[in-house]
Design an enzyme around this catalytic site. Structure first.
Site, mmCIF file in Angstrom:
data_model
loop_
_atom_site.group_PDB
_atom_site.id
_atom_site.type_symbol
_atom_site.label_atom_id
_atom_site.label_comp_id
_atom_site.label_asym_id
_atom_site.label_seq_id
_atom_site.Cartn_x
_atom_site.Cartn_y
_atom_site.Cartn_z
ATOM 1 N N GLY A 208 0.844 -1.183 0.000
ATOM 2 C CA GLY A 208 0.000 0.000 0.000
ATOM 3 C C GLY A 208 0.881 1.234 0.000
ATOM 4 N N ALA A 209 0.614 2.160 -0.918
ATOM 5 C CA ALA A 209 1.529 3.288 -1.115
ATOM 6 C C ALA A 209 1.813 4.075 0.160
ATOM 7 C CB ALA A 209 0.993 4.206 -2.217
ATOM 8 N N ASP B 17 -1.503 4.690 -6.361
ATOM 9 C CA ASP B 17 -0.086 4.593 -6.025
ATOM 10 C C ASP B 17 0.708 5.776 -6.549
ATOM 11 O OD1 ASP B 17 0.986 1.633 -4.931
ATOM 12 O OD2 ASP B 17 -1.054 1.682 -5.719
ATOM 13 N N ASN C 54 -2.833 2.779 -10.384
ATOM 14 C CA ASN C 54 -3.329 2.010 -9.247
ATOM 15 C C ASN C 54 -3.248 0.527 -9.607
ATOM 16 O OD1 ASN C 54 -4.523 1.989 -6.562
ATOM 17 N ND2 ASN C 54 -6.371 1.214 -7.542
ATOM 18 N N LYS C 55 -3.627 -0.311 -8.680
ATOM 19 C CA LYS C 55 -3.511 -1.755 -8.860
ATOM 20 C C LYS C 55 -4.098 -2.197 -10.200
ATOM 21 C CE LYS C 55 -1.804 -3.836 -6.597
ATOM 22 N NZ LYS C 55 -0.358 -4.110 -6.714
#
Length: 353
Positions: free
Chosen positions: A55-56, A247, A257-258
């Site tokens: 997680g960023a 992120d 992002n993911k």
């Protein structure tokens, strides 16, 4: 002894105690809850690489404490040599996850403190610890602010919402409370949430493993779906809004992002559903004008063909495993930050806020 204090009913993935760091081992959740003791900067780097902590915002906090551990390892009492050694430690930590900008933000903040401190190495190390603890505390406060602003940004109708989210953006992914899941928490507390739909989030299953686990702990109704079911759920009018984390966000609002986030944004647009990104301003990389400059991490092929010790498909084929994708700003309804919810076009006005 210096200890990072935590609320007893909350999840904090990074904990400083007795001059070492304790990390919740997120690779073992949800079947087993346990902490890993981290006593060196190299151990912290490996923990970030192997996603023991992820997680960023969370890896930004972890990297900051990794810098403290590194400072404790340095034996010189000369500031110039200390800074040279600390920079090498920073470089190692920076190599761990290339996409999440919070990592680089935290490392640079720590280096700045070291450079601007006085000549005594002991004082520099003390200042570094205080800074890491401040980064951690600030992130919790930031996430709560994101939750509050996100609640106000949600559509007014229906009164009670069903929200789809992707990956894990809760307490486990931050210093505490969460970004997108923080907004969901705020909606649940305010009585505006019916339930959460959580994408399983292949290939590492952070949605199924971590988001579902966090929701269960807090009594938030959650339904886990495979990633490929999201469009069907929208078509069947099961979803009222989509909220994801980030992120790295470029200055124009393009968002990394993911992997799978871009697909969600496309189908949300097709079904006229609002698509929100929730992230602290430390996730915004104002040096990048758009998402084409965001580096995309490539991860091990085994994450696709293997779960635990079980092989899912033939290994003798090609695999492509980008950890992130970039969602164009045009697909994003609003970006929710600690300073408020803004359209992607308005994001630039928060640069110096």
């Amino acid at each position: 002894m210096t200890t990072t204090t935590c609320e007893s009913n909350s999840i904090y993935p990074v904990r400083w105690q007795d001059n070492k760091v304790w990390l919740i081992d997120q690779t073992r959740l949800p079947m087993e809850y346990g902490e890993v003791e981290i006593t060196s900067s190299e151990a912290m780097a490996r923990a970030i690489e192997t996603m023991i902590v992820r997680g960023a915002p969370a890896i930004g906090v972890a990297a900051a404490y990794g810098m403290v551990l590194g400072a404790q390892e340095i034996t010189t009492d000369q500031k110039e040599q200390f800074l040279a050694d600390l920079t090498r430690i920073a470089d190692r930590l920076a190599q761990t996850r290339p996409t999440a900008v919070n990592l680089f933000w935290a490392i640079e903040r720590m280096l700045k403190v070291a450079r601007e401190s006085g000549p005594e190495v002991a004082v520099i190390t003390k200042n570094l610890l205080e800074t890491a603890q401040n980064i951690q505390k600030e992130d919790v406060e930031t996430c709560r602010a994101i939750g509050n602003h996100g609640l106000l940004a949600l559509p007014e109708q229906p009164e009670k919402l069903t929200i789809l989210t992707h990956c894990n953006t809760g307490s486990l992914a931050t210093a505490g409370y969460g970004t997108a899941l923080g907004v969901i928490r705020s909606a649940w507390t305010a009585g505006r949430l019916i339930q959460v739909y959580a994408d399983e989030t292949r290939p590492r299953l952070q949605g199924a493993k971590l988001t579902a686990w966090e929701c269960l702990r807090e009594g938030i109704p959650v339904t886990v779906i495979t990633d490929s079911m999201a469009a069907h759920c929208m078509q069947q009018k099961l979803i009222d809004a989509v909220i994801v984390g980030a992120d790295r966000i470029a200055a124009n609002g393009d968002t990394a992002n993911k992997i799978g986030t871009y697909s969600l944004a496309v189908v949300a647009k097709a079904h006229n559903l609002p698509f929100y990104v929730a992230a602290p301003l430390s996730t915004v990389d104002f040096s990048l004008k758009d998402g084409t400059g965001i580096p995309i991490e490539q991860r091990d092929r085994a994450e696709i063909y293997q779960v635990g010790t079980t092989t899912l498909c033939p290994r003798d084929v090609n695999f492509y495993n980008p950890a992130f994708d970039v969602t164009p700003a045009a697909l994003i309804t609003a970006i929710i930050t600690e300073k408020g919810a803004v359209t992607p076009a308005e994001l630039i006005f928060l640069q110096d806020s």
